[in-house]
Structures are given as structure tokens and as C-alpha cells.
Write a protein that holds these residues in place. Structure first.
Motif: not given
Ligand code: NAD
Ligand code: USQ
Length: 476
Positions: A94-95, A99, A179, A225, A291, A294, A299, A310, A350, A353
Motif C-alpha cells: 500500500y505505502c 512511493t 516498507f 518505516l 508513521q 495512513v 496519489t 493501489n 497517503i 506518506t
């Protein structure tokens, strides 16, 4: 199947599954692509390379995507202090996915390292993301076709040091964003084998990353993270990593006390200690991003095409508070406030993030420095979130109710909470605060995909107090 066996192989315990999948098993490998296009950027004379570890339980595949236009022209190989080659471990999650695309768009040369085990957890527990997600290969092909930018892909487990070493040797990262962990507190509290898996996966994986940096890339900046949950909910203000204490007339600045409240959150505390130690002992440069929770799904980059979409988890194991509440509102399920609902945490969009990680990379820690940033933008209680979603839902004509469900966790339900979060703002973070428009967009997103919701997955099914040694299934 109610009772499952866990297995331990070569010192590593894998979580049991409902469908026979295990990392490296023939069944899992069948999920992986059969033909892979491989090619090394750093050793083009070697031509095609296809590496599979001999380890029977961890068959790892390393894939090298073709070099990007920028890399071929050498435009990214500057000797300036700003790193250009960034390895994103957990880049299919997810993150990590958001990213990786963001960094690629910004001109970084990106390599994703991921075991794809998060997709396996879904198979094990019968869960799925609200949003349909493309395979990692289709995601990367789509990104290349839309932007002309390639992202390298290394499929494997960072707990397999040989695999990780090869990824480091071939990519030569200047920064690593890590992550790649089992990140669900409820998952870690299902049963003994998931607790053990979570701590082995997370702690050993991070230790391997630290050893890989020491051995192959000692200048590399580790951006790790962590989580705000490492601090727990103390009755004093939470500082960013360190607190200055005067005790019996003497003063020192010490790591802020940690009071994690699940085997998952505890794995992050162990990681932080290992990283801090290696910064001191070996001069590693590291940033621990503590963190908060989220929320959100889109994004700028993931919104470019459905195949770049995502994941959005709403189930009782992987779904997090605000994302869950929006999906619950969309399908007419009462919002599941655990206990009294006064549990207060830091939250962030997010889109922030990806911004925070980029800021940490662009402003690296010094050799030997262990930096800690609290990465969130606003604090909310669960009751605050429920009220905001009710209000936003009402504007859209949804009848949203909230209920208190018995809290499956062991946590304070009414407490003081005031956490500092200034260091990323000082580096230039421009927060996307939770607004009506974000809630509208998340609710609309949830409404668009509401036919995919399995309402049986919504109620919490993992109890902190009932965890035992007996393997459990949590699927509905
Ligand atoms: P995620 O589960 O969606 O993604 C994690 C990715 O890491 C997955 O793609 C998984 O396959 C991969 N992975 C796990 N173990 C691995 C291993 N041993 N080797 C290689 N790959 C491995 O999780 P996420 O929500 O993207 O979270 C990413 C990180 O951010 C985690 O470390 C998590 O603790 C942290 N975090 C997440 C949140 C949140 O709200 N999602 C909040 C605070 C911190
Ligand atoms: N909660 C509810 N109802 C729900 C879901 C959650 O009341 O339906 C409550 C929980 O009891 C908890 C709070 O909301 O008090 C947050 O829970 P969560 O599930 O949204 O988040 P958490 O379990 O803390 O974990 C998530 C990520 C984890 C990350 C952490 C950041 O899964 O990877 O580390 O957020 S933090 O919370 O700051 O530690």
C-alpha cells in the motif's frame, strides 16, 4: 479448515495457510509469472540472468527491468550528496507502491524488492483489496508505457540474505526505503505462529538490510518505516524519538520510552533498537519514520490508470480505521468503533506518506546518525473519525450509523495524547489535511467498488486476549 499446522524450515517459521500456499511453495510459485524478461543494468555483458535460490522453501526470483532512458544516458549518476538510486523494499504494498511511483516520477532510479507475501496473506485469509489490483508485472509495464520510466523488480524475501545481497550488489542503492514487513497488528495477534512469523519476518528482514548496507553499500541511507504505535499512549507529550530527562540531578537525552501494544508494534521497537545500535557501532546513517495510520488511496501517480491502482484494505485484519469507516459507510454497515472510541492516534493522507519519504531521502541522515521523525499530520480519536464520516456520508445521502463493538484489543480507550511532529514540516512537508473533499472522494471511491465488498470481513475477528498456541483461521 479450522486447525492448521505451522512449519519451521531452515530456522524460519512460515504462517500457516488455509489453501496450502507457503512462501516458495510450488503453489505460490504458480502465482508468480512463468516467463520473466531479465537483463542486468550493471553487467550488460552477462546478458540474461535468471537467479533462483536453492533454498527449497524460499525460491527467489530476481528480475531486472531494462534500464531507464535516464540511467542509460548516465544523467542520474551524479556524485552529489542527493541519492539517486533508491531501493524500495515492500514496493508492491500500500505505502510502497505509491512511493515507488512517486520517486520514479521525481526522477529517482527505483528498484522494487518484494516477496509478494502480502498478496499471499489475502489468499490465506480469503481477503481482498476493495480496489482490484493488477499484478506487479502489469503495474510496472503500465508505468513504463505511460511514462517511459522503468522500475527494476527483484522478487524475493529480505530474510533470505543471499537474495538481498544479490539485489544490493546489482542495484548499488544510495538509499533504501524499507516498507517490507508484516504490518497488521491483528494479523500478529491471530495465533502463536503468526506472532512468531511477524517478529521473525520483520526483525530478521531489517537485520539483513542493515548487514547488506554494511557489507555492500556503507554510504547508503536507510529510511525505515517505523510506527507511532511504538510509543503507546503515555500520559505525557510524545517527543520525536528522544527525550531529555533529569534524574537525581543528572541530565541526559535518551530514546523516548516505548510501550507497544501488539506483537507487530513490538517488532518495530526491536527494529528501532537494532538500527540505533548499528548506527552507533558501524556508522550506518538511518531515519526511522514513526508513521501514524495512513488513509486514502489515490496519489497523483496511482490515479493515472486503473492498472496503477493501489490496494485499499477494509477487512478486520488489514483494514485501518478511516479507510474501513469509509467502506462501511458506502455499504450501509454501522461504523465499528471499538469500545469507548477515545483511542487517539496520528493520521496522514497517503499523498503525505510519499512526500515524507521523498523528503527523508533528499535530506539524508549523517553517517552514524539515527534520526527519528514522527510522520503524521493530525490527531483524531476513533469517535472523531466516526463523526467526520457520518457528516460526510449524510451530505452524500448515506444514512451512516456508528456502533460501539466490544474492543478486541487491549488498549486505553480514553487517554491523553499529544505527539510532536515538526521535523518533517521543517524539511518542507506540505500536509494534505483531512478535508471534506478527501472524505467525499474516499467515500465515492468506496461506493464505486462497493459490489466487491465482502461484508462478512468487516467485523473484527482477532482477540488480543484469546490468542493462543492453537493455529487459527480468521476467515468468515
Ligand atoms: P503492506 O502490507 O501493504 O506492504 C508491505 C509489503 O512488504 C508487501 O508488498 C509485502 O509483500 C512486502 N513484504 C513483507 N515482508 C517482506 C519480506 N520479508 N521480504 C520482502 N517483502 C516483504 O503494508 P503497508 O501498509 O504498505 O505498510 C508498509 C510499511 O509502513 C510497514 O512497515 C508498516 O509497518 C508501515 N506503516 C504502515 C501504516 C499504514 O497505515 N498502512 C502506518 C504506519 C506504518
Ligand atoms: N479501530 C476502531 N475500529 C476499527 C478499526 C480500528 O475503533 O474498525 C481503532 C483501533 O482499536 C485503534 C485505532 O482504531 O485504537 C487504530 O487502529 P488501526 O487498525 O487503524 O491501526 P493500527 O492497528 O494501529 O495499525 C495501523 C497499521 C500499522 C501502523 C499503525 C500506525 O496497520 O501498520 O503501524 O497503523 S499507529 O497506529 O500509529 O501505530
Amino acid at each position: 479448515m479450522a486447525h492448521l499446522l505451522s512449519s519451521s524450515h531452515m530456522g524460519r517459521t512460515f504462517p500457516p495457510t488455509t489453501d496450502g500456499f507457503r512462501p516458495g511453495s510450488p503453489a505460490l510459485m504458480a502465482l508468480l509469472p512463468k516467463s520473466l524478461h531479465m537483463h542486468t543494468r550493471r553487467a550488460p555483458h552477462k546478458g540474461l540472468i535468471f537467479r533462483r535460490s536453492n533454498a527449497p522453501t524460499r525460491r527467489c526470483t530476481t528480475v531486472y527491468a531494462p534500464p531507464s532512458q535516464e540511467a542509460r544516458s548516465g544523467s542520474l549518476r551524479t556524485s552529489s550528496s542527493k541519492p539517486k538510486r533508491v531501493m524500495v523494499i515492500g514496493g508492491d504494498g500500500y505505502c510502497g507502491w505509491a512511493t515507488a511511483l512517486h520517486l520514479s516520477k521525481k526522477g529517482y532510479e527505483v528498484a522494487i524488492v518484494d516477496s509478494l507475501i502480502r498478496r499471499l496473506f489475502d489468499h490465506q485469509l480469503g481477503l481482498s483489496s476493495l480496489t482490484p489490483i493488477a499484478s506487479i508485472h502489469d503495474r510496472l509495464r503500465r508505468w513504463m508505457s505511460l511514462t517511459g520510466k522503468s522500475i527494476q523488480l527483484h522478487i524475493g524475501d529480505v530474510c533470505d540474505f543471499e537474495f538481498l545481497a544479490e539485489a544490493f550488489r546489482s542495484f548499488e542503492p544510495e538509499a533504501v526505503v524499507h516498507f517490507g514487513e508484516q504490518r497488521s497488528a491483528p494479523y500478529s495477534m491471530i495465533d502463536r505462529s503468526r506472532a512468531v512469523f511477524t517478529q521473525q519476518n520483520n526483525v530478521v528482514g531489517t537485520l539483513n538490510v542493515l548487514f547488506a548496507i554494511k557489507e555492500f553499500a556503507e554510504e547508503c541511507h536507510l529510511v525505515k518505516l517505523g510506527t507511532m504505535g511504538e510509543y503507546g499512549t503515555p500520559n505525557i507529550d510524545i517527543e520525536e524519538g528522544y527525550i531529555t530527562i533529569t534524574h537525581n540531578g543528572r541530565t541526559d537525552t535518551l530514546p523516548y520510552p516505548k510501550q507497544a501494544s501488539s506483537f507487530y508494534h513490538l517488532s518495530k521497537v526491536h527494529d528501532s533498537n537494532n538500527i540505533a545500535f548499528t548506527c552507533k557501532a558501524w556508522g550506518i546513517r538511518a531515519t526511522d519514520l514513526n508513521q501514524g495510520v495512513v488513509y486514502g488511496v489515490r496519489t497523483e501517480e496511482t490515479a493515472m490508470h486503473d492498472e496503477l491502482s493501489n490496494r485499499l484494505d477494509y477487512d478486520g485484519v488489514f483494514g485501518t480505521a478511516l479507510n474501513r469507516f469509509c467502506v462501511q459507510a458506502a455499504v450501509g454497515h454501522p461504523l465499528t468503533v471499538y469500545g469507548k472510541g477515545g483511542q487517539t492516534r496520528g493520521y496522514l493522507d497517503i499523498r503525505d506518506t510519499v512526500q515524507c519519504v521523498e523528503l527523508a531521502i533528499a535530506n539524508p541522515a549523517k553517517p552514524g546518525e539515527f534520526r527519528v521523525f514522527n510522520q503524521f499530520t493530525e490527531q483524531f480519536s476513533v469517535n472523531d473519525l466516526a463523526s467526520l464520516v457520518k457528516k460526510a456520508g449524510a451530505k452524500m445521502g448515506l444514512d451512516v450509523q456508528a456502533i460501539s463493538v466490544p474492543n478486541p484489543r487491549v488498549e486505553a480507550e480514553e487517554h491523553y495524547y499529544n505527539a510532536k511532529h515538526t521535523k518533517l514540516i521543517e524539511l518542507g512537508l506540505q500536509p494534505h489535511l483531512l478535508s471534506d473533499s478527501l472524505l467525499d472522494s474516499l467515500l465515492n471511491f468506496a461506493i464505486r467498488f462497493r459490489d466487491r465488498v465482502d461484508t462478512a470481513q468487516i467485523m473484527p475477528s482477532v482477540s488480543w486476549k484469546k490468542i493462543g498456541v492453537k493455529p487459527q483461521t480468521v476467515a468468515a
